[in-house]
Design a protein around this motif. Structure first.
Motif, short mmCIF file in Angstrom:
data_model
loop_
_atom_site.label_atom_id
_atom_site.label_comp_id
_atom_site.label_asym_id
_atom_site.label_seq_id
_atom_site.Cartn_x
_atom_site.Cartn_y
_atom_site.Cartn_z
N TRP A 47 0.76 -1.23 0.00
CA TRP A 47 0.00 0.00 0.00
C TRP A 47 0.80 1.29 0.00
O TRP A 47 0.30 2.32 -0.45
CB TRP A 47 -0.95 0.00 1.21
N LYS A 48 2.01 1.30 0.50
CA LYS A 48 2.73 2.58 0.63
C LYS A 48 2.94 3.27 -0.71
O LYS A 48 2.71 4.47 -0.83
CB LYS A 48 4.07 2.38 1.33
N GLY A 49 3.36 2.54 -1.70
CA GLY A 49 3.54 3.13 -3.02
C GLY A 49 2.24 3.66 -3.60
O GLY A 49 2.21 4.71 -4.24
N VAL A 50 1.16 2.94 -3.33
CA VAL A 50 -0.16 3.37 -3.83
C VAL A 50 -0.60 4.65 -3.14
O VAL A 50 -1.10 5.59 -3.77
CB VAL A 50 -1.20 2.24 -3.62
N ILE A 51 -0.37 4.72 -1.84
CA ILE A 51 -0.70 5.94 -1.09
C ILE A 51 0.12 7.12 -1.62
O ILE A 51 -0.43 8.20 -1.88
CB ILE A 51 -0.46 5.73 0.42
N LEU A 52 1.41 6.90 -1.80
CA LEU A 52 2.26 7.97 -2.33
C LEU A 52 1.80 8.40 -3.72
O LEU A 52 1.80 9.60 -4.05
CB LEU A 52 3.72 7.52 -2.37
N PHE A 53 1.39 7.44 -4.54
CA PHE A 53 0.89 7.75 -5.88
C PHE A 53 -0.34 8.67 -5.79
O PHE A 53 -0.42 9.68 -6.48
CB PHE A 53 0.54 6.46 -6.63
N LEU B 152 -1.26 10.60 -3.32
CA LEU B 152 -0.93 11.90 -2.73
C LEU B 152 -0.17 12.80 -3.71
O LEU B 152 -0.07 14.00 -3.49
CB LEU B 152 -0.14 11.72 -1.43
N GLN B 153 0.33 12.24 -4.79
CA GLN B 153 0.95 13.06 -5.84
C GLN B 153 -0.08 13.99 -6.47
O GLN B 153 0.29 15.01 -7.05
CB GLN B 153 1.57 12.18 -6.93
N GLN B 154 -1.34 13.66 -6.35
CA GLN B 154 -2.41 14.47 -6.92
C GLN B 154 -2.80 15.63 -6.01
O GLN B 154 -3.67 16.41 -6.35
CB GLN B 154 -3.61 13.59 -7.24
N GLY B 155 -2.17 15.71 -4.84
CA GLY B 155 -2.43 16.81 -3.92
C GLY B 155 -2.89 16.32 -2.56
O GLY B 155 -3.04 15.13 -2.31
N THR B 156 -3.10 17.28 -1.68
CA THR B 156 -3.52 17.01 -0.31
C THR B 156 -4.85 16.28 -0.31
O THR B 156 -5.77 16.63 -1.06
CB THR B 156 -3.64 18.34 0.46
N GLN B 157 -4.94 15.26 0.56
CA GLN B 157 -6.17 14.47 0.64
C GLN B 157 -6.48 14.11 2.08
O GLN B 157 -5.58 13.98 2.90
CB GLN B 157 -6.04 13.21 -0.19
N ARG B 158 -7.76 13.94 2.33
CA ARG B 158 -8.21 13.49 3.65
C ARG B 158 -8.24 11.97 3.67
O ARG B 158 -8.19 11.31 2.62
CB ARG B 158 -9.59 14.07 3.93
N PHE B 159 -8.33 11.42 4.87
CA PHE B 159 -8.33 9.98 5.06
C PHE B 159 -9.43 9.32 4.22
O PHE B 159 -9.19 8.33 3.52
CB PHE B 159 -8.54 9.65 6.56
N GLY B 160 -10.63 9.86 4.28
CA GLY B 160 -11.76 9.29 3.54
C GLY B 160 -11.55 9.30 2.03
O GLY B 160 -11.97 8.38 1.34
N GLU B 161 -10.90 10.33 1.54
CA GLU B 161 -10.62 10.40 0.10
C GLU B 161 -9.64 9.30 -0.30
O GLU B 161 -9.83 8.64 -1.33
CB GLU B 161 -10.03 11.77 -0.26
N LEU B 162 -8.61 9.11 0.51
CA LEU B 162 -7.66 8.03 0.23
C LEU B 162 -8.35 6.69 0.28
O LEU B 162 -8.12 5.81 -0.56
CB LEU B 162 -6.49 8.07 1.23
N ARG B 163 -9.21 6.51 1.25
CA ARG B 163 -9.93 5.24 1.41
C ARG B 163 -10.81 4.94 0.19
O ARG B 163 -10.88 3.81 -0.28
CB ARG B 163 -10.77 5.31 2.68
N LYS B 164 -11.44 5.95 -0.36
CA LYS B 164 -12.28 5.77 -1.56
C LYS B 164 -11.44 5.39 -2.77
O LYS B 164 -11.88 4.63 -3.62
CB LYS B 164 -13.06 7.06 -1.86
N ARG B 165 -10.24 5.92 -2.85
CA ARG B 165 -9.35 5.61 -3.98
C ARG B 165 -8.77 4.20 -3.88
O ARG B 165 -8.28 3.66 -4.85
CB ARG B 165 -8.23 6.63 -4.06
N MET B 166 -8.80 3.64 -2.67
CA MET B 166 -8.25 2.30 -2.44
C MET B 166 -9.28 1.46 -1.70
O MET B 166 -9.13 1.16 -0.51
CB MET B 166 -6.96 2.41 -1.61
#
Length: 125
Positions: A25-31, A33-47
């Protein structure tokens, strides 16, 4: 997550880099976050396949390694945002290269979507 101390034992630069972005998951999270600042829920929706517990654990590890910055706002309910740190930003070419390689070789990697067999006219799917 236990980090190796590369200053006290032999290790190459590739090993040190992979130790920071290891796992599923770390690389995916970093990927993301390259699109800009995100909240926890936004990251969760993307993954959608990651659990809340695992996302929390991975975000903490990335923050401990100073690859991301966690900003908490004094609001009710509390708002927390994540963004890449300067050192996290410096991994952008690495993450982009991994993405490009994955796109080129997606048909050969195990996580690639299953290829569907062509449908023969007149048969049920």
């Amino acid at each position: 997550m236990k980090r190796r101390n590369f200053g006290h034992r032999p290790g190459c630069a590739v090993e040190a880099t992979l130790d920071l972005i290891d796992g599923k998951w770390k690389g995916v999270i970093l990927f993301h976050l390259q699109q800009g600042t995100q909240r926890f829920g936004e990251l969760r929706k993307r993954m959608p396949a990651i659990t809340q517990r695992m996302l929390t654990k991975q975000l903490r590890a990335l923050e401990d390694d100073r690859l991301i910055i966690r900003k908490v706002y004094a609001e009710v309910p509390p708002r927390v945002e994540y963004c890449l740190s300067e050192i996290g930003e410096s991994l952008r070419p690495v993450i982009d290269t991994l993405k490009e390689w994955g796109e080129r070789h997606q048909d050969r990697v195990s996580c690639a979507p299953a290829q569907q067999a062509p449908q023969v006219p007149g048969t049920a799917a």
